[in-house]
Design an enzyme around this catalytic site. Structure first.
Site, short mmCIF file in Angstrom:
data_model
loop_
_atom_site.label_atom_id
_atom_site.label_comp_id
_atom_site.label_asym_id
_atom_site.label_seq_id
_atom_site.Cartn_x
_atom_site.Cartn_y
_atom_site.Cartn_z
N TYR A 129 -2.42 0.70 10.58
CA TYR A 129 -2.36 0.22 9.19
C TYR A 129 -1.07 0.70 8.53
CZ TYR A 129 -3.81 -0.64 4.35
OH TYR A 129 -3.88 -1.07 3.05
N SER A 182 0.87 -1.19 0.00
CA SER A 182 0.00 0.00 0.00
C SER A 182 0.90 1.23 0.00
CB SER A 182 -0.86 0.01 1.26
OG SER A 182 -1.52 1.26 1.41
C1 8X3 Z 1 -4.91 1.71 0.77
C2 8X3 Z 1 -4.34 3.07 0.58
O1 8X3 Z 1 -4.38 5.48 1.37
O2 8X3 Z 1 -6.08 4.05 2.26
O3 8X3 Z 1 -4.01 0.77 1.17
O4 8X3 Z 1 -3.84 3.81 3.01
S1 8X3 Z 1 -4.67 4.12 1.87
#
Ligand code: 8X3
Length: 249
Positions: free
Chosen positions: A147, A134
């Site tokens: 995340y 990501s």
């Molecule tokens: C997805 C991209 O910008 O939502 O992995 O982190 S973001």
């Protein structure tokens, strides 16, 4: 090669979004695809559609990962480590630590567990490992918290693995997508709150689709075997950088 003489691919998180699209694109490119995910009804329907196989697999379960390896057998040509996700959007000051652990578990340990378990088959099959990273693995953003940390770790796993496998016939690749409007990503992040999920894409003319990413998966997997695509960062044209998004109100 498999008994069907098609090269074999495994896609984790194949029940929806980028995973399901990747399974379809790989099948179209000539692969027999093992569709792995928790939701058996979905992957069974997908496997039927693309003449592949369905294997129920939660990448955080050691038993499921062992069953996946058993289903794969001795040789594997492509592994798409796609299972992952974001749970929450709170600042670090309010971190939901259980959600952070869960994110590390699925986005990092899950990748390590599946890769470790399928590595002998990948070596035997001169395979390609693709990790769905990501842009959150490259830059921090407010609320990204657990995340962002997990995807940075996933990127580190990819880079470490490529170094460790430098003398093996295995390619190690990462796709780092920015804004993708997939079936479940934002909805999962916001615990099913559709209004908050929709707000992520508000006014953005054309966020990327799961098919855009699947197209890249199939492209990476079908390069000549000496060509290793280390990493592809891909965003919609409207997203010049993580925070720089063109929105039309
Ligand atoms: C997805 C991209 O910008 O939502 O992995 O982190 S973001």
């Amino acid at each position: 090669m498999t008994s069907s003489s098609r090269p074999l691919a495994v896609v984790t998180g194949a029940s929806s979004g980028i995973g399901a699209a990747s399974a379809r694109y790989l099948a179209r490119a000539g692969f027999e695809v093992v569709c792995a995910a928790r939701r058996l009804d979905r992957i069974e329907a997908l496997a039927k559609e693309i003449d592949g196989r369905a294997v129920q697999c939660d990448v955080t379960s050691a038993e499921d990962v062992a069953s996946l390896a058993e289903a794969v057998g001795e040789q594997l040509q492509v592994l798409v480590n796609n299972a992952g996700g974001a749970f929450g959007f709170e600042p670090v000051a309010d971190a939901d630590l259980d959600a952070w652990r869960q994110m590390y578990e699925v986005n990092v340990i899950g990748v390590a567990a599946v890769t470790k378990s399928l590595l002998p088959a990948l070596v035997a099959g001169q395979g390609t490992i693709i990790v769905m990273g990501s842009t959150a693995g490259q830059v921090a953003y407010e609320g990204g918290g657990g995340y962002v940390a997990a995807k940075h770790a996933a990127k580190a796993v990819v880079d470490t693995l490529r170094l460790e496998l430098f003398d093996q016939s295995v390619r190690v690749c990462e796709i780092a997508p920015g804004m993708v409007r997939s079936e479940g990503f934002a909805l999962t992040r916001f615990s099913g709150d559709q209004v908050k999920a929709d707000a992520v894409y508000a006014g953005v003319a054309e966020p990327l689709t799961s098919e855009d990413i699947a197209d890249i998966v199939a492209w990476i997997a079908t390069r000549p075997s000496h060509v290793n695509i280390d990493r592809i960062t891909v965003r919609p044209r409207a997203q010049a950088a993580q925070h720089k998004v063109h929105r039309v109100q």
